[in-house]
Enzyme design. Sequence first.
Site: not given
Length: 514
Positions: A289, A233, A199, A116
């Site tokens: 994917r 999440h 973040e 990430k």
Amino acid sequence: MFRKILVANRGEIAVRVMRSCKELGIKTVAVYSDADVKSFHRVYADECYYIGKAEPSESYLNIEKIIEVAKRSGADAIHPGYGFLAENPEFARRCEEEGIVFIGPPADVIEAMGSKVNARKLMKEAGVPVIPGSDEIENVEEAKEFAEKVGYPVAVKASGGGGGIGITIAKNEEELVKAFERSKKLGEKYFKDPTVYIEKYLPKPRHIEFQILADENKVVHLGERECSIQRRHQKLIEEAPSPIFDEEMRERFGKIAVKGAKHIGYRNAGTMEFLYQDGELYFLEMNTRLQVEHTITEMVTGIDIVKEQIRIASGEGMSIDQEDVKIRGHAIECRINAEDPINFLPRTGKITHYRSPGGPGIRVDSGVHMGYEIPPYYDPMISKLIAWGRTREEAIARMRRALYEYIIEGVETNIPFHIVVLNDEEFTRGNTHTRFVEERRIIERVKSVLDSITHLKKRLDEIFTADHFVSEEDIVAAAISAAIAEYLKDSGVVEIKTSEAWKTISRLKTLGWI
């Protein structure tokens, strides 16, 4: 075009891929573990091969075993589905080394977007907006310094994370210390990567993603999906298009997603995920994917994404251009899981009674059947229930009907959860965000639905009787009964009526049980 494709997966996604193969006239190869001896995907394929014990590491994550089966069966390509090895660059490289086509992006692209932290850097280079955040955070002191800079709350994330794993929200410094250690440990445990970054936490964003298709010559997007209904999440309900997007927004943000995919040299199908808040779209991550929720994009565009994946991988290229993509109507997907609908803990057990919904606009992607036992080793998804309508209102009405029709007994499911959400006023208005489940107190309202379902089950008992369903115990009992009856009759010990026993045996043969 390929002659034979091995599907390195199980359950509903394996069946989904095989369906497209069958329509293209391509032979399919299934692989299965000890836990999937009675799985539908095993018998749906043209060929099937046993690959090991139930534990994923012994079967569906065993790269060398799957490569061996592909070579033995003569498969010239492998489709990984999603989960398991779908985003494993090592697997993609091993396929290439053995001369087997991997139906997905190049290994280096999978690897680049698997981190990430690295993905954020690449998107910044491409001019794609990202959430204010850090690079790799080495220690707690660095974490504190960055959190003070952007302001609390912050999201502490594992760089290699996925499916919501490794994300922890911190509202203050004390929580930040715990969150840093937790995300680091989860990253190491699940992804073998302890790298952590931070973040700025957006309190109530909408989760928006764009479906991408790319071949050697072009990149197109198939519009957006909204995936804001989540728990821990993880997505539970998705819809396409987003209730708040219009054509201008779709075109503007779609170009951003395409720009990001072009910058990294993407090929095949992938998804650019974003968070949307206050008119701004921020890059979150890229899934290299096929997505679970690809079904709703297929419903509103009429494009078979798996077929396009196969065409791209075979070298034929896509059959569509950007101007061919038209959004028609609205589609909603509910992920039907074997889990407690209140605390979301996974459940195992045998499906004793099963009847899937149907009617106008309903699609069910499933790999289960009556008598199937949900194993404890894999994701507890039973099926994906999809409803399409000319309008969002019609799609919601059809989904409500389909949830009412869906009968699954013998194992707990999250159908009551979906019923509550689909009947929520704010959901009906399209006012969703990633904190929707908590803010609307959905779980508290699930309990009342459970009471009504208990009443419905009593009514269902009237049709699900021994005359309609035969268990494995019934099979054994009938076989023993018939054998004893035949022995006694032949021995002349006693005259015994055997017609009922043999009637059962005959019925079982007709059903293919014996």
